[in-house]
Design a protein around this motif. Structure first.
Motif, PDB file in Angstrom:
ATOM      1  N   ARG A 174      30.803   8.355  24.957  1.00 40.95           N
ATOM      2  CA  ARG A 174      30.710   9.639  24.255  1.00 40.95           C
ATOM      3  C   ARG A 174      31.692  10.655  24.838  1.00 40.95           C
ATOM      4  O   ARG A 174      32.335  11.409  24.091  1.00 40.95           O
ATOM      5  CB  ARG A 174      29.278  10.168  24.342  1.00 40.95           C
ATOM      6  CG  ARG A 174      28.328   9.464  23.379  1.00 40.95           C
ATOM      7  CD  ARG A 174      26.877   9.901  23.532  1.00 40.95           C
ATOM      8  NE  ARG A 174      26.091   9.499  22.366  1.00 40.95           N
ATOM      9  CZ  ARG A 174      24.770   9.575  22.267  1.00 40.95           C
ATOM     10  NH1 ARG A 174      24.075  10.061  23.295  1.00 40.95           N
ATOM     11  NH2 ARG A 174      24.140   9.193  21.169  1.00 40.95           N
ATOM     12  N   ASP A 179      32.533  13.827  22.683  1.00 42.63           N
ATOM     13  CA  ASP A 179      31.153  14.194  22.369  1.00 42.63           C
ATOM     14  C   ASP A 179      30.453  14.574  23.673  1.00 42.63           C
ATOM     15  O   ASP A 179      29.525  13.902  24.144  1.00 42.63           O
ATOM     16  CB  ASP A 179      30.451  13.012  21.689  1.00 42.63           C
ATOM     17  CG  ASP A 179      29.099  13.392  21.096  1.00 42.63           C
ATOM     18  OD1 ASP A 179      28.699  14.571  21.242  1.00 42.63           O
ATOM     19  OD2 ASP A 179      28.450  12.516  20.501  1.00 42.63           O
ATOM     20  N   ARG A 182      26.383  15.413  24.042  1.00 43.70           N
ATOM     21  CA  ARG A 182      25.497  14.253  24.049  1.00 43.70           C
ATOM     22  C   ARG A 182      25.772  13.354  25.264  1.00 43.70           C
ATOM     23  O   ARG A 182      24.865  12.670  25.743  1.00 43.70           O
ATOM     24  CB  ARG A 182      25.619  13.476  22.741  1.00 43.70           C
ATOM     25  CG  ARG A 182      24.984  14.236  21.571  1.00 43.70           C
ATOM     26  CD  ARG A 182      24.537  13.321  20.470  1.00 43.70           C
ATOM     27  NE  ARG A 182      25.679  12.808  19.721  1.00 43.70           N
ATOM     28  CZ  ARG A 182      25.570  11.957  18.700  1.00 43.70           C
ATOM     29  NH1 ARG A 182      24.377  11.508  18.328  1.00 43.70           N
ATOM     30  NH2 ARG A 182      26.644  11.549  18.055  1.00 43.70           N
ATOM     31  N   GLU A 185      23.617  14.793  27.834  1.00 44.94           N
ATOM     32  CA  GLU A 185      22.221  14.391  27.601  1.00 44.94           C
ATOM     33  C   GLU A 185      21.956  12.993  28.164  1.00 44.94           C
ATOM     34  O   GLU A 185      20.910  12.749  28.784  1.00 44.94           O
ATOM     35  CB  GLU A 185      21.912  14.425  26.101  1.00 44.94           C
ATOM     36  CG  GLU A 185      21.859  15.821  25.504  1.00 44.94           C
ATOM     37  CD  GLU A 185      21.676  15.796  24.001  1.00 44.94           C
ATOM     38  OE1 GLU A 185      21.527  14.678  23.433  1.00 44.94           O
ATOM     39  OE2 GLU A 185      21.683  16.870  23.380  1.00 44.94           O
TER      40      GLU A 185
END
Length: 245
Positions: A174, A179, A182, A185
């Motif tokens: 990611r 990204d 995320r 996360e």
């Protein structure tokens, strides 16, 4: 003997196997189990000898070929290992493990298209077979196919929600496609599952830096340094951020 093997007491386990084989040398199972113990104990040549004896009795046991192949791999005999994995597949074409082992060897040899074909076959045999899904994701990442890699890593996480290594690798993919939120996360999950993994905090600090979260990045570099006080790059990166504030 099997219980002692599972407890990691290999010497006593081997002693019990020796007695069992002396009492009943015609039984094949003790040769297989002793071979597994010797494989775990890194006695690879002796393990191969036991699997050879077992296979004389039981020629249709996929596990024997796979374990003998793994023993050959440890001895750097990739040709014999490949032959055993191939034999495992021919013995049972519905067993995913043979395809996965052969695919893993092809992956190590950078034969990526052939590796993917093997992992595809393994997943076709069992759609929930995590080792092949994970390995296929790794190859997709090598081949710069991030969306396919993410799909497989996500499937692994769906099947094994506590797989820290799957979250970590998905985070790296990611991050590679931008990204970042995320990715953070995912690394948050890894930090929960594996709180002493220094690379989690180091990589999350990099991503926080890209997101402009300077304080969070400094905190993560500090945590990485706490875990590994000789981590020079973490000191350098933290110093750069402190100077830029």
């Amino acid at each position: 003997a099997i219980t002692r093997t599972r407890l990691g007491n290999y010497d006593d386990a081997l002693g019990d196997f020796r007695q069992a084989i002396e009492l009943r040398p015609d039984l094949p199972e003790p040769y297989y189990s002793r071979g597994v113990t010797r494989l775990l104990n890194q006695q690879f040549e002796d393990a191969i000898a036991d699997f050879n004896l077992y296979i004389r009795y039981e020629k249709r046991d996929v596990g024997a070929y796979i374990n003998r192949g793994l023993s050959y791999l440890h001895l750097k005999d990739t040709v014999s290992a490949y032959n055993d994995f191939d034999m495992a597949i021919r013995t049972n074409r519905e067993d995913p493990d043979g395809y996965n082992r052969r695919g893993s060897l092809r992956m190590e040899q950078r034969r990526y298209d052939e590796a993917i074909a093997d992992f595809d076959r393994a997943v076709a045999c069992d759609s929930s077979y995590v080792p092949a899904l994970f390995n296929r994701a790794i190859v997709y990442d090598y081949l710069n196919r991030p969306m396919l890699a993410l799909e497989d890593f996500s499937r692994v996480i769906e099947l094994q929600p506590s797989s820290a290594i799957a979250y970590f690798n998905r985070a790296m993919v990611r991050s590679s496609i931008g990204d970042y939120n995320r990715a953070v996360e995912d690394l948050d999950m890894v930090a929960t599952l594996s709180p002493n993994n220094v690379l989690v905090f180091y990589n999350r600090a990099h991503i926080h830096t890209r997101l402009g979260n300077v304080d969070a990045a400094i905190a993560d570099y500090s945590r990485a340094i706490d875990l590994y006080p000789d981590f020079a790059n973490a000191y350098l990166s933290r110093a750069y951020l402190r100077r830029s504030k």
